[in-house]
Design an enzyme around this catalytic site. Structure first.
Site, short mmCIF file in Angstrom:
data_model
loop_
_atom_site.label_atom_id
_atom_site.label_comp_id
_atom_site.label_asym_id
_atom_site.label_seq_id
_atom_site.Cartn_x
_atom_site.Cartn_y
_atom_site.Cartn_z
N LYS A 1 4.60 21.31 70.40
CA LYS A 1 4.02 21.14 71.74
C LYS A 1 3.52 22.46 72.34
O LYS A 1 3.85 23.54 71.84
CB LYS A 1 5.07 20.49 72.64
CG LYS A 1 5.45 19.07 72.22
CD LYS A 1 6.45 18.44 73.20
CE LYS A 1 6.78 17.00 72.81
NZ LYS A 1 7.73 16.37 73.76
N TYR B 1 0.97 8.67 74.61
CA TYR B 1 2.24 8.41 75.31
C TYR B 1 2.19 7.12 76.14
O TYR B 1 2.96 6.99 77.10
CB TYR B 1 2.61 9.61 76.19
CG TYR B 1 3.28 10.73 75.42
CD1 TYR B 1 4.50 10.53 74.76
CD2 TYR B 1 2.73 12.01 75.36
CE1 TYR B 1 5.13 11.55 74.07
CE2 TYR B 1 3.35 13.04 74.67
CZ TYR B 1 4.55 12.81 74.03
OH TYR B 1 5.18 13.82 73.35
N ASN C 1 9.82 20.61 75.62
CA ASN C 1 10.91 20.63 74.62
C ASN C 1 10.41 20.84 73.19
O ASN C 1 11.04 20.41 72.24
CB ASN C 1 11.78 19.37 74.77
CG ASN C 1 10.98 18.09 74.56
OD1 ASN C 1 9.81 18.13 74.22
ND2 ASN C 1 11.63 16.96 74.75
N HIS D 1 7.62 16.96 69.14
CA HIS D 1 7.67 15.49 69.15
C HIS D 1 7.97 15.02 67.74
O HIS D 1 7.56 15.66 66.77
CB HIS D 1 6.30 14.91 69.56
CG HIS D 1 6.17 13.45 69.27
ND1 HIS D 1 6.61 12.48 70.15
CD2 HIS D 1 5.71 12.78 68.17
CE1 HIS D 1 6.40 11.28 69.60
NE2 HIS D 1 5.86 11.44 68.41
N GLU E 1 1.36 6.58 64.74
CA GLU E 1 1.12 7.93 65.26
C GLU E 1 0.37 8.80 64.24
O GLU E 1 -0.46 9.63 64.62
CB GLU E 1 2.45 8.57 65.66
CG GLU E 1 3.07 7.89 66.87
CD GLU E 1 4.41 8.46 67.28
OE1 GLU E 1 4.98 7.97 68.28
OE2 GLU E 1 4.92 9.38 66.62
P1 IDP Z 1 11.65 12.12 72.55
O1 IDP Z 1 10.50 13.11 72.54
O2 IDP Z 1 12.97 12.79 72.29
O3 IDP Z 1 11.41 10.92 71.67
P2 IDP Z 1 11.03 10.39 74.82
O4 IDP Z 1 12.05 9.68 75.64
O5 IDP Z 1 10.21 9.57 73.86
O6 IDP Z 1 11.78 11.58 74.06
O7 IDP Z 1 10.07 11.13 75.83
C1 IDP Z 1 8.82 11.66 75.42
C2 IDP Z 1 8.66 13.03 76.03
O8 IDP Z 1 8.57 12.91 77.46
C3 IDP Z 1 9.84 13.99 75.81
O9 IDP Z 1 9.84 14.63 74.55
C4 IDP Z 1 9.63 14.98 76.94
O10 IDP Z 1 8.58 15.89 76.66
C5 IDP Z 1 9.18 14.03 78.07
N1 IDP Z 1 10.32 13.56 78.87
C6 IDP Z 1 11.27 12.64 78.51
N2 IDP Z 1 12.18 12.45 79.48
C7 IDP Z 1 11.78 13.24 80.52
C8 IDP Z 1 12.30 13.47 81.83
O11 IDP Z 1 13.32 12.92 82.25
N3 IDP Z 1 11.63 14.40 82.60
C9 IDP Z 1 10.49 15.04 82.16
N4 IDP Z 1 9.96 14.83 80.94
C10 IDP Z 1 10.60 13.96 80.12
MG MG Z 2 9.93 9.44 71.81
#
Ligand code: IDP
Ligand code: MG
Length: 141
Positions: A11, A51, A114, A117, A128
């Site tokens: 990312k 997304y 973070n 992905h 994807e």
């Molecule tokens: P993942 O990437 O671990 O699968 P997902 O729940 O699919 O997590 O969420 C997609 C992305 O959305 C996350 O990697 C992160 O960048 C963002 N995200 C998820 N939860 C939050 C939140 O509570 N606040 C802000 N961004 C979030």
């Molecule tokens: Mg996810």
């Protein structure tokens, strides 16, 4: 177990800090082979479509802004049980909950920024990968 392909994205927070090599080393050390990889700039429409499952979440607009804030590396990772192995080496979504040694524990800045992905199921991995890669760009070896 079965040989699988999964989609990974490095990312913008990580490309900005020049962490591609360190993250790739973690992926390779976990036994994953990078069989497709390119550096691209997502636009708003692409990020929204990618997304789409999160469109009703409160963080959706911020997530789209973040994912378009700089270049990303999209990658196809291959290996035995690759989807699960990648999710394990990534670590929990929230870096505060991620295990020692995981990519997110070591590199993620926030729950949003973070660093990586990873597809979460075989069905999503197929969708994807097709979102970013033409068949000719993926060499299964
Ligand atoms: P993942 O990437 O671990 O699968 P997902 O729940 O699919 O997590 O969420 C997609 C992305 O959305 C996350 O990697 C992160 O960048 C963002 N995200 C998820 N939860 C939050 C939140 O509570 N606040 C802000 N961004 C979030
Ligand atoms: Mg996810």
């Amino acid at each position: 177990m079965a040989i699988e392909n999964t989609l990974s994205i490095i990312k913008p927070d990580a490309t900005k800090r020049n962490l591609t090599g360190l993250i790739n080393a973690k992926l390779e050390n976990a036994g994953l082979k990078i069989i497709g990889q390119k550096r691209i700039q997502l636009n708003k429409t692409m990020a929204e479509n990618f997304y789409y499952v999160h469109k009703d979440k409160p963080f959706f607009n911020d997530l789209v802004s973040f994912m378009t804030s700089g270049p990303v590396i999209v990658q196809v990772l291959r290996g035995d049980n690759a989807i699960k192995i990648n999710r394990t080496v990534m670590g929990a979504t929230d870096p505060n909950e991620a295990e020692e040694g995981t990519i997110r524990k070591e590199f993620a800045e926030t729950i949003e920024a973070n660093s990586v992905h990873g597809s979460d199921s075989l069905e999503n991995a197929k969708k994807e990968i097709a979102f970013f890669f033409a068949e000719i760009e993926i060499i299964n070896q």
